[in-house]
Design an enzyme around this catalytic site. Structure first.
Site, mmCIF file in Angstrom:
data_model
loop_
_atom_site.group_PDB
_atom_site.id
_atom_site.type_symbol
_atom_site.label_atom_id
_atom_site.label_comp_id
_atom_site.label_asym_id
_atom_site.label_seq_id
_atom_site.Cartn_x
_atom_site.Cartn_y
_atom_site.Cartn_z
ATOM 1 N N PRO A 24 0.839 -1.207 0.000
ATOM 2 C CA PRO A 24 0.000 0.000 0.000
ATOM 3 C C PRO A 24 0.871 1.253 0.000
ATOM 4 C CG PRO A 24 0.008 -1.061 2.166
ATOM 5 C CD PRO A 24 0.714 -1.984 1.234
ATOM 6 N N ALA A 60 -3.484 2.921 2.109
ATOM 7 C CA ALA A 60 -4.228 3.052 3.363
ATOM 8 C C ALA A 60 -5.513 3.836 3.098
ATOM 9 C CB ALA A 60 -3.380 3.769 4.402
ATOM 10 N N TYR A 188 -0.157 3.850 13.449
ATOM 11 C CA TYR A 188 -1.559 4.236 13.307
ATOM 12 C C TYR A 188 -2.387 3.527 14.388
ATOM 13 C CZ TYR A 188 0.309 6.449 9.210
ATOM 14 O OH TYR A 188 1.076 7.253 8.398
ATOM 15 N N ARG A 236 -0.995 -6.095 8.363
ATOM 16 C CA ARG A 236 0.333 -5.470 8.355
ATOM 17 C C ARG A 236 0.709 -5.108 9.775
ATOM 18 N NH1 ARG A 236 3.406 -1.051 4.451
ATOM 19 N NH2 ARG A 236 4.132 -2.941 3.435
ATOM 20 N N ARG A 329 8.677 1.647 -3.561
ATOM 21 C CA ARG A 329 9.259 2.763 -4.318
ATOM 22 C C ARG A 329 9.832 2.305 -5.653
ATOM 23 N NH1 ARG A 329 12.454 4.639 0.917
ATOM 24 N NH2 ARG A 329 12.252 2.389 1.196
HETATM 25 C C1 LIG Z 1 4.667 7.211 -1.109
HETATM 26 C C2 LIG Z 1 4.531 6.134 -0.067
HETATM 27 C C3 LIG Z 1 3.305 5.911 0.531
HETATM 28 C C4 LIG Z 1 3.132 4.891 1.484
HETATM 29 N N1 LIG Z 1 1.905 4.630 1.995
HETATM 30 C C5 LIG Z 1 1.715 3.569 2.790
HETATM 31 C C6 LIG Z 1 0.409 3.163 3.153
HETATM 32 O O1 LIG Z 1 -0.592 3.696 2.684
HETATM 33 N N2 LIG Z 1 0.303 2.120 4.020
HETATM 34 C C7 LIG Z 1 1.385 1.449 4.489
HETATM 35 O O2 LIG Z 1 1.226 0.518 5.268
HETATM 36 N N3 LIG Z 1 2.632 1.780 4.111
HETATM 37 C C8 LIG Z 1 2.814 2.794 3.253
HETATM 38 N N4 LIG Z 1 4.065 3.074 2.783
HETATM 39 C C9 LIG Z 1 5.164 2.157 3.095
HETATM 40 C C10 LIG Z 1 5.313 1.125 1.960
HETATM 41 O O3 LIG Z 1 4.181 0.287 1.886
HETATM 42 C C11 LIG Z 1 6.572 0.260 2.127
HETATM 43 O O4 LIG Z 1 6.423 -0.503 3.293
HETATM 44 C C12 LIG Z 1 7.831 1.087 2.198
HETATM 45 O O5 LIG Z 1 7.874 2.055 1.157
HETATM 46 C C13 LIG Z 1 9.091 0.227 2.112
HETATM 47 O O6 LIG Z 1 9.116 -0.508 0.899
HETATM 48 P P1 LIG Z 1 10.005 -0.019 -0.376
HETATM 49 O O7 LIG Z 1 11.421 0.136 0.097
HETATM 50 O O8 LIG Z 1 9.853 -1.136 -1.375
HETATM 51 O O9 LIG Z 1 9.441 1.270 -0.861
HETATM 52 C C14 LIG Z 1 4.252 4.107 1.856
HETATM 53 C C15 LIG Z 1 5.499 4.355 1.269
HETATM 54 C C16 LIG Z 1 5.642 5.335 0.304
HETATM 55 C C17 LIG Z 1 6.997 5.525 -0.356
#
Ligand SMILES: Cc1cc2nc3c(=O)[nH]c(=O)nc-3n(C[C@H](O)[C@H](O)[C@H](O)COP(=O)(O)O)c2cc1C
Length: 360
Positions: A24, A60, A188, A236, A329
């Site tokens: 997410p 989310a 949260y 999660r 990302r």
């Molecule tokens: C722009 C952005 C928005 C995110 N929004 C959420 C979210 O809505 N819910 C959540 O549990 N984590 C959120 N995260 C965390 C990501 O789900 C993920 O756990 C985190 O980016 C690490 O993974 P990555 O290194 O592959 O980006 C967000 C991360 C980014 C970069």
């Protein structure tokens, strides 16, 4: 040769075509502050499905208005919001992906300025009421550093949260989602109840580990019973608060064993977010937590966090550290990552739509 990344995985009645899933990610792209998905969500989520992901987990999504992080978050507390998500789900299905949605309540971290907008990226912290903010709620009246002091939920408020998760889960199924994820991480509301750093209640929702887990388990029970037996429920969790006196991996293993008894199908393992902490991040830095939970509880896990390369992702699965990998990302940079990974790993059946077949 079949690569583990491209081996289908079945949870209950749902089979995902591969194990490269999208976590997410809030887009802060709701235009009218009404929780309703926009063209951006169609193109963003649809593009990730077209790029070959096995499952796309929608950002989310607030189960109540005050459960949003910002006024630009998605919501799922009314039928209009459900009906805006339905065609997006339908398009994701047409691309061969399964669709999940993360149901969330932001608790004391709600009501803040979104990360970006016409005001730029320099506005932070709690929104004033005149800017569209709201009173936040939490287990205890303890503020997240720099944010407004929340109101401690009473029993009626807690019951309302459970009911809101239940109703949102029903609407998610009506919109066509294949799976539902409960957001119990990143500081949260549900994480705030789990962690002694934010929960100092003296009633049956505070104190012991069992009491602190009560709200998460009630929400999970409500969601589980609402979605039906064929639908996987994911949770999660932040496996550690990275802070002395906060949640540890042992606490999390206990939570997961209780969630297992309640029919949770997969734990999406992240860390931190409830307090400001030093987090030793780097490639795959949260994978050991996914591995430990998987091995100690027998519950399937998703690993997430700086998993950026095909061989790195494949290695996590081959070595049994997780059942699926989530790439956030990296897939915003490259929504076609799964297709590219198939090419690099020489997988014979890439998750590419027929219209793009000549690109393979
Ligand atoms: C722009 C952005 C928005 C995110 N929004 C959420 C979210 O809505 N819910 C959540 O549990 N984590 C959120 N995260 C965390 C990501 O789900 C993920 O756990 C985190 O980016 C690490 O993974 P990555 O290194 O592959 O980006 C967000 C991360 C980014 C970069």
């Amino acid at each position: 040769m079949t690569q583990k990344l491209f081996e289908p995985i079945t949870l209950r009645g749902v089979t995902a075509r591969n194990r490269i899933w999208i976590p997410p990610m809030c887009q802060y792209s709701v235009l009218k502050h009404d929780g309703v998905a926009t063209d951006w969500h169609m193109v963003h989520l649809g593009g990730l499905a077209r790029g070959g992901a096995g499952v796309v987990i929608v950002e989310a999504t607030g189960v109540t208005p005050e459960g949003r992080i910002s006024p630009k978050d998605l919501g799922l507390w009314n039928d209009e919001q459900r009906d805006a998500l339905a065609p997006i789900v339908s398009f994701m299905h047409s691309m061969g992906a399964k669709a999940a949605i993360q149901l969330a309540h932001a608790g004391r971290k709600g009501g803040v300025w979104p990360e970006w907008g016409p005001w730029g990226t320099d506005r932070h912290g709690s929104l004033a009421p005149e800017d569209g903010g709201w009173e936040t709620v939490a287990p205890s009246a303890i503020a997240f550093p720099g944010l407004a002091v929340p109101r401690a939920l009473d029993q009626a408020g807690i019951d309302g949260v459970v009911a809101a998760f239940r109703a949102a889960a029903r609407r998610a199924i009506e919109a066509g989602f294949d799976m539902v994820e409960v957001h119990g991480a990143h500081g949260y509301l549900l994480h705030e109840f789990l962690s002694p750093l934010s929960n100092q209640r003296t009633d049956s929702y505070g104190g012991s580990l069992e009491n602190r887990a009560r709200l998460l388990l009630e929400v999970t029970d409500a969601v589980r019973s609402e979605v039906g037996d064929a639908v996987p429920v994911l949770v999660r969790l932040s496996a550690t608060d990275w802070t002395d006196g906060g949640l540890t991996i042992d606490d999390t293993v206990q939570f997961v064993s209780w969630l297992k008894e309640r029919g949770v199908d997969l734990i999406d393992v992240t860390t931190g977010g409830n307090v400001i902490a030093q987090i030793p991040s780097g490639p795959g830095y949260q994978v050991p937590f996914a591995s430990e939970i998987r091995h100690r509880t027998g519950v399937p896990t998703a690993a997430v966090g700086m998993i950026n390369e095909p061989f790195q992702a494949e290695q996590i699965l081959v070595t049994g550290q997780a059942d699926v990998v989530l790439l956030g990302r990296q897939t915003m940079r490259d929504p076609n990552f799964p297709i590219r990974a198939a090419q690099i790993l020489r997988h014979p059946e890439p998750p590419i739509p027929p219209a793009y077949a000549r690109a393979y």
